[in-house]
Design a protein around this motif. Structure first.
Motif, mmCIF file in Angstrom:
data_model
loop_
_atom_site.group_PDB
_atom_site.id
_atom_site.type_symbol
_atom_site.label_atom_id
_atom_site.label_comp_id
_atom_site.label_asym_id
_atom_site.label_seq_id
_atom_site.Cartn_x
_atom_site.Cartn_y
_atom_site.Cartn_z
ATOM 1 N N CYS A 9 92.568 -57.830 9.529
ATOM 2 C CA CYS A 9 94.010 -57.911 9.767
ATOM 3 C C CYS A 9 94.542 -59.304 9.444
ATOM 4 C CB CYS A 9 94.352 -57.514 11.196
ATOM 5 S SG CYS A 9 93.509 -58.481 12.468
ATOM 6 N N VAL A 10 93.785 -60.330 9.820
ATOM 7 C CA VAL A 10 94.189 -61.711 9.527
ATOM 8 C C VAL A 10 94.202 -61.937 8.022
ATOM 9 C CG1 VAL A 10 93.525 -64.133 9.790
ATOM 10 C CG2 VAL A 10 93.373 -62.581 11.742
ATOM 11 N N ASN A 11 93.188 -61.452 7.335
ATOM 12 C CA ASN A 11 93.092 -61.629 5.889
ATOM 13 C C ASN A 11 94.164 -60.841 5.137
ATOM 14 O OD1 ASN A 11 90.861 -63.265 6.323
ATOM 15 N ND2 ASN A 11 89.428 -61.582 6.079
ATOM 16 N N SER A 12 94.704 -59.794 5.739
ATOM 17 C CA SER A 12 95.730 -58.973 5.090
ATOM 18 C C SER A 12 97.133 -59.530 5.236
ATOM 19 C CB SER A 12 95.709 -57.562 5.670
ATOM 20 O OG SER A 12 94.511 -56.924 5.348
ATOM 21 N N CYS A 13 97.333 -60.460 6.130
ATOM 22 C CA CYS A 13 98.663 -61.029 6.356
ATOM 23 C C CYS A 13 99.052 -61.890 5.165
ATOM 24 C CB CYS A 13 98.691 -61.844 7.636
ATOM 25 S SG CYS A 13 100.320 -62.492 8.032
ATOM 26 N N TYR A 60 86.639 -58.762 16.141
ATOM 27 C CA TYR A 60 86.508 -60.221 16.108
ATOM 28 C C TYR A 60 86.262 -60.771 17.504
ATOM 29 C CZ TYR A 60 87.383 -65.137 15.662
ATOM 30 O OH TYR A 60 87.245 -66.496 15.729
ATOM 31 N N LYS A 61 86.976 -60.245 18.472
ATOM 32 C CA LYS A 61 86.839 -60.731 19.842
ATOM 33 C C LYS A 61 85.559 -60.242 20.507
ATOM 34 C CE LYS A 61 91.738 -61.451 20.401
ATOM 35 N NZ LYS A 61 92.954 -61.097 21.110
ATOM 36 N N HIS A 62 84.818 -59.395 19.815
ATOM 37 C CA HIS A 62 83.524 -58.921 20.308
ATOM 38 C C HIS A 62 82.382 -59.513 19.494
ATOM 39 C CE1 HIS A 62 84.240 -55.901 23.428
ATOM 40 N NE2 HIS A 62 85.389 -55.714 22.825
#
Length: 84
Positions: free
Chosen positions: A27-31, A18-20
């Motif tokens: 990971c955000v969607n899995s939280c 994401y930062k690239h």
């Protein structure tokens, strides 16, 4: 017994896809309780939810770690940015 351990070198660049360039975010969607966002990680919100789950399933023992944001992600076993 004391064993000397060599420290790892600090990362020279970010390993997050994401930062690239804005891709991934798995990971955000899995939280499951939105403790992990693009902007930040709310460790208190995460831990509170883990403790709530631990109370519901106390016969399994203390379950104060979730890990859903870490399991089976592109960066779980390798650095996905190494080819960028």
């Amino acid at each position: 017994m004391n064993v000397p351990i060599e420290p790892s070198k600090p990362l020279e660049k970010e390993n997050c896809l994401y930062k690239h360039g804005g891709g991934c975010k798995k990971c955000v969607n899995s939280c499951v309780n939105e403790a992990l966002t693009i902007e930040a990680f709310d460790r208190h919100r995460c831990y509170t939810k883990c403790l709530e789950n631990a109370k519901m399933y106390n016969e399994l023992g203390l379950g104060d770690v979730c890990g859903k944001c870490l399991v089976n992600m592109p960066c779980s076993r390798t650095n996905p940015t190494r080819l960028l």
